[in-house]
Design an enzyme around this catalytic site. Structure first.
Site, mmCIF file in Angstrom:
data_model
loop_
_atom_site.group_PDB
_atom_site.id
_atom_site.type_symbol
_atom_site.label_atom_id
_atom_site.label_comp_id
_atom_site.label_asym_id
_atom_site.label_seq_id
_atom_site.Cartn_x
_atom_site.Cartn_y
_atom_site.Cartn_z
ATOM 1 N N LYS A 173 48.042 46.900 27.158
ATOM 2 C CA LYS A 173 46.682 47.209 26.716
ATOM 3 C C LYS A 173 45.854 47.641 27.920
ATOM 4 O O LYS A 173 45.493 46.839 28.759
ATOM 5 C CB LYS A 173 46.000 46.014 26.059
ATOM 6 C CG LYS A 173 44.749 46.478 25.296
ATOM 7 C CD LYS A 173 43.715 45.402 25.055
ATOM 8 C CE LYS A 173 42.816 45.129 26.231
ATOM 9 N NZ LYS A 173 41.952 46.271 26.618
ATOM 10 N N GLU A 248 46.381 38.122 37.976
ATOM 11 C CA GLU A 248 45.874 38.676 39.234
ATOM 12 C C GLU A 248 44.375 38.809 39.052
ATOM 13 O O GLU A 248 43.920 39.658 38.287
ATOM 14 C CB GLU A 248 46.538 40.022 39.528
ATOM 15 C CG GLU A 248 46.543 40.347 41.001
ATOM 16 C CD GLU A 248 45.366 41.205 41.434
ATOM 17 O OE1 GLU A 248 44.279 40.627 41.673
ATOM 18 O OE2 GLU A 248 45.536 42.421 41.520
ATOM 19 N N CYS A 282 39.973 44.558 43.835
ATOM 20 C CA CYS A 282 40.083 43.088 43.791
ATOM 21 C C CYS A 282 40.155 42.506 45.187
ATOM 22 O O CYS A 282 39.675 41.403 45.429
ATOM 23 C CB CYS A 282 41.281 42.668 42.955
ATOM 24 S SG CYS A 282 42.801 43.466 43.442
ATOM 25 N N GLU A 382 32.177 37.472 43.082
ATOM 26 C CA GLU A 382 32.737 38.818 43.200
ATOM 27 C C GLU A 382 31.742 39.813 42.591
ATOM 28 O O GLU A 382 31.281 39.632 41.468
ATOM 29 C CB GLU A 382 34.060 38.885 42.442
ATOM 30 C CG GLU A 382 34.704 40.250 42.540
ATOM 31 C CD GLU A 382 36.106 40.284 41.950
ATOM 32 O OE1 GLU A 382 36.258 39.935 40.770
ATOM 33 O OE2 GLU A 382 37.042 40.659 42.677
HETATM 34 P P1 NAI Z 1 37.659 41.755 32.204
HETATM 35 O O1 NAI Z 1 38.422 40.661 32.832
HETATM 36 O O2 NAI Z 1 36.810 41.453 31.026
HETATM 37 O O3 NAI Z 1 38.667 42.947 31.758
HETATM 38 C C1 NAI Z 1 39.967 43.138 32.238
HETATM 39 C C2 NAI Z 1 40.926 43.397 31.090
HETATM 40 O O4 NAI Z 1 40.963 42.244 30.265
HETATM 41 C C3 NAI Z 1 40.511 44.544 30.159
HETATM 42 O O5 NAI Z 1 41.655 45.217 29.693
HETATM 43 C C4 NAI Z 1 39.833 43.830 29.014
HETATM 44 O O6 NAI Z 1 39.865 44.557 27.815
HETATM 45 C C5 NAI Z 1 40.679 42.582 28.910
HETATM 46 N N1 NAI Z 1 40.036 41.435 28.261
HETATM 47 C C6 NAI Z 1 38.717 41.117 28.237
HETATM 48 N N2 NAI Z 1 38.518 39.997 27.519
HETATM 49 C C7 NAI Z 1 39.720 39.593 27.084
HETATM 50 C C8 NAI Z 1 40.168 38.492 26.287
HETATM 51 N N3 NAI Z 1 39.324 37.589 25.802
HETATM 52 N N4 NAI Z 1 41.495 38.371 26.040
HETATM 53 C C9 NAI Z 1 42.378 39.262 26.523
HETATM 54 N N5 NAI Z 1 42.012 40.327 27.275
HETATM 55 C C10 NAI Z 1 40.710 40.493 27.554
HETATM 56 O O7 NAI Z 1 36.798 42.441 33.339
HETATM 57 P P2 NAI Z 1 35.461 43.322 33.167
HETATM 58 O O8 NAI Z 1 34.563 42.682 32.167
HETATM 59 O O9 NAI Z 1 35.843 44.716 32.948
HETATM 60 O O10 NAI Z 1 34.835 43.175 34.616
HETATM 61 C C11 NAI Z 1 34.117 41.997 34.964
HETATM 62 C C12 NAI Z 1 34.414 41.572 36.378
HETATM 63 O O11 NAI Z 1 35.776 41.219 36.463
HETATM 64 C C13 NAI Z 1 34.219 42.624 37.443
HETATM 65 O O12 NAI Z 1 32.906 42.709 37.876
HETATM 66 C C14 NAI Z 1 35.122 42.083 38.512
HETATM 67 O O13 NAI Z 1 34.457 41.096 39.250
HETATM 68 C C15 NAI Z 1 36.259 41.438 37.760
HETATM 69 N N6 NAI Z 1 37.439 42.320 37.699
HETATM 70 C C16 NAI Z 1 38.485 42.072 38.531
HETATM 71 C C17 NAI Z 1 39.568 42.928 38.553
HETATM 72 C C18 NAI Z 1 40.729 42.717 39.463
HETATM 73 O O14 NAI Z 1 41.374 43.672 39.849
HETATM 74 N N7 NAI Z 1 41.089 41.512 39.799
HETATM 75 C C19 NAI Z 1 39.627 44.115 37.711
HETATM 76 C C20 NAI Z 1 38.501 44.262 36.820
HETATM 77 C C21 NAI Z 1 37.449 43.392 36.845
#
Ligand code: NAI
Ligand code: MG
Length: 486
Positions: A173, A248, A282, A382
């Protein structure tokens, strides 16, 4: 604008409920595509397709066959380099030069795992008996993979390549913001020899499609990259079905500069560490720790260079920093800019750029706060945007204490010409990766993952494929005598 479908069981399909979601160009705020907004029913269909592909052939392929499929995917990426890079930039906002780099890296990742497929060995265990004891490696089965928007194609590669190498079938996804590059590449999968259902790409929101994938009874393993907040939700939900989980998550990584560092390299390394990819990384070196004797000089030099960073649409080749990925992310980063103004001193940036051409896109200025206390919100949370927090320190012990005083532990970097000092720091820093006199290079051959709240498990290299394998003990009795107990 294009209307796209998703890949389930080798077919390009709409969501069962016929719903779609809009995909935007972050440089202009325009809707550039619509993709299916998948629900639990679609996820279930994809998981069943993956199970079928796994049971009805993929699990019985030889490592050589899987290796060849992976090499073909790498070739398919290289053959589409320009269009994939353009799509990546259009959809994520990142500078085209960085997209090209990511596309090459994605190809390298598939190549690496193509080669590794034939090197996944089991073991012979020396048990104290007249027996042959084996530890066999077997694929987990069906993997659910949830990825973020900051490196859309590369994150897909980091997930798909080791899973296919191991012999798993997958349901991927992509992030709702950035599904276009992987959907484009997925058109080539059948020709590369991926069986129908071997890889399914299900587009949709995290709270619906993502959550359904994590909760599904027939998914054996979940690999997630994203926020800590969602990482915790994933882990809790996966507990119900006891799936294997790798996470991660984010970081607040220290980039540490001692007074004896090469100053020119230091300035560049600090800026690159946190401003590359608009800071949506990240492992961003968002806490810049500088030893007092060079504090002022280094700060001034960073500010001078930061002022000259060229913002613009990623598609323009001169652009060094594109827009953030979404309005939501723009608002999040702006909130932190406001918090930073109250908590610390602003050296440069701090808002949105004033150029008329940049008003519609989600642009923010590269921002440097200084005299930041490590307890400040901008030093603890972050931000995932181009915001640097500069923190002064006195001694090596100070640097170490400040660096490790964080809930995160993804990455760290140390800059000094004194190798003894560097190595003492390397040994004590709590981070999954420590760079010395560099920050950010990541290689598919080497392990990647976090300490503390930055995650569970390791991706890439042989470590990455282990996440998709389980170990079966086989005991072969070589004695022809009865057990003789009764
Ligand atoms: P997020 O963690 O909500 O999204 C990442 C992925 O998880 C997306 O594919 C999203 O659709 C999915 N997701 C969201 N809620 C979910 C759930 N309940 N169950 C399963 N999958 C789910 O991150 P978001 O909202 O885009 O960004 C928020 C913050 O997260 C950013 O500001 C950053 O700090 C952090 N982040 C960290 C990343 C990394 O590489 N470690 C990448 C993206 C965001
Ligand atoms: Mg979220």
């Amino acid at each position: 604008m294009t209307s796209q479908r998703m890949l389930i069981g080798g077919e390009w399909v709409e969501a069962a409920a016929r719903r779609t979601l809009d995909v935007r160009n972050p440089a202009t705020d325009e809707v550039i595509a619509q993709v299916p907004d998948a629900g639990p029913e679609d996820v279930d269909r994809a998981v069943r397709a993956a199970r079928r592909a796994f049971e009805e052939g993929w699990r019985d392929t030889t490592a050589q066959q899987r290796g060849r499929v992976l090499f073909k995917i790498a070739e398919a990426i290289r053959a589409r380099r320009a269009e994939l890079a353009e799509l990546e930039t259009l959809n994520s906002g990142k500078p085209i030069v960085e997209s090209e780099f990511d596309v090459d890296d994605a190809a390298t990742c598939f190549e690496y795992y193509g080669g590794l497929a034939t090197k996944v060995h089991g073991e012979v265990v020396p048990v104290p008996d007249n027996a042959l004891s084996l530890a066999l490696k077997e694929p987990m089965g069906v993997a659910g993979q949830i990825i973020p928007w900051n490196y859309p194609l590369l994150m897909a590669a980091w997930k798909l390549a080791p899973a296919l190498c191991a012999g798993c079938a997958t349901v991927l996804k992509p992030a709702e913001q950035t599904p276009l590059s992987i959907l484009h590449l997925a058109r080539a999968f059948a020709d590369c020899g991926v069986p129908a259902g071997g890889v399914n790409v299900v587009t949709g929101y995290g709270e619906t499609a993502g959550a359904a994938l994590v909760a599904h009874r027939d998914v054996d393993k979940i690999a997630f990259t994203g926020s800590v907040e969602v990482g915790k939700i994933v882990l809790r939900s996966a507990a119900d079905t006891l799936k294997k989980v790798s996470l991660e998550l984010g970081g607040k990584s220290p980039n540490i500069f001692f007074a004896d560092a090469d100053l020119e390299a230091a300035v560049d390394g600090a800026l690159f560490g946190v401003f590359v990819n608009q800071g949506e990384v990240c492992s961003a070196g968002s806490r810049v720790l500088v030893q007092r004797p060079i504090y002022k000089k280094m700060l001034d030099a960073m500010v001078e260079k930061a002022k000259r960073i060229r913002l613009g649409p990623g598609i323009e080749r001169e652009t060094k920093m594109g827009p953030l990925v979404s309005r939501e992310q723009l608002e999040r980063v702006q909130r932190y800019q406001e918090i930073g103004r109250r908590e610390a001193r602003l050296a440069v940036g701090g808002g949105r750029p004033s150029e008329a051409a940049l008003q519609r896109g989600y642009f923010v200025e590269p921002t440097i706060f200084y005299d930041v206390d490590n307890s400040a919100t901008i030093a603890r949370e972050e931000i995932f945007g181009p915001v640097m927090a500069v923190i002064p320190f006195d001694s090596e012990a100070d640097a170490l204490r400040i660096a490790n005083d964080s809930p995160y532990g993804l990455a760290a970097a140390v800059w000094s010409r004194d190798i003894f000092k560097c190595l003492r720091m390397v040994k004590r820093l709590q981070a999954g990766i420590v760079w010395v006199n560099h920050m950010q290079p990541t290689y598919v051959e080497a392990p990647w993952g976090g300490y503390k709240m930055s995650g569970i498990g390791r991706e890439l290299g042989p470590w990455g494929v282990e996440e998709y394998l389980q170990t079966k003990q086989v005991h072969i009795n070589l004695s022809e005598q009865p057990i003789g107990w009764y």
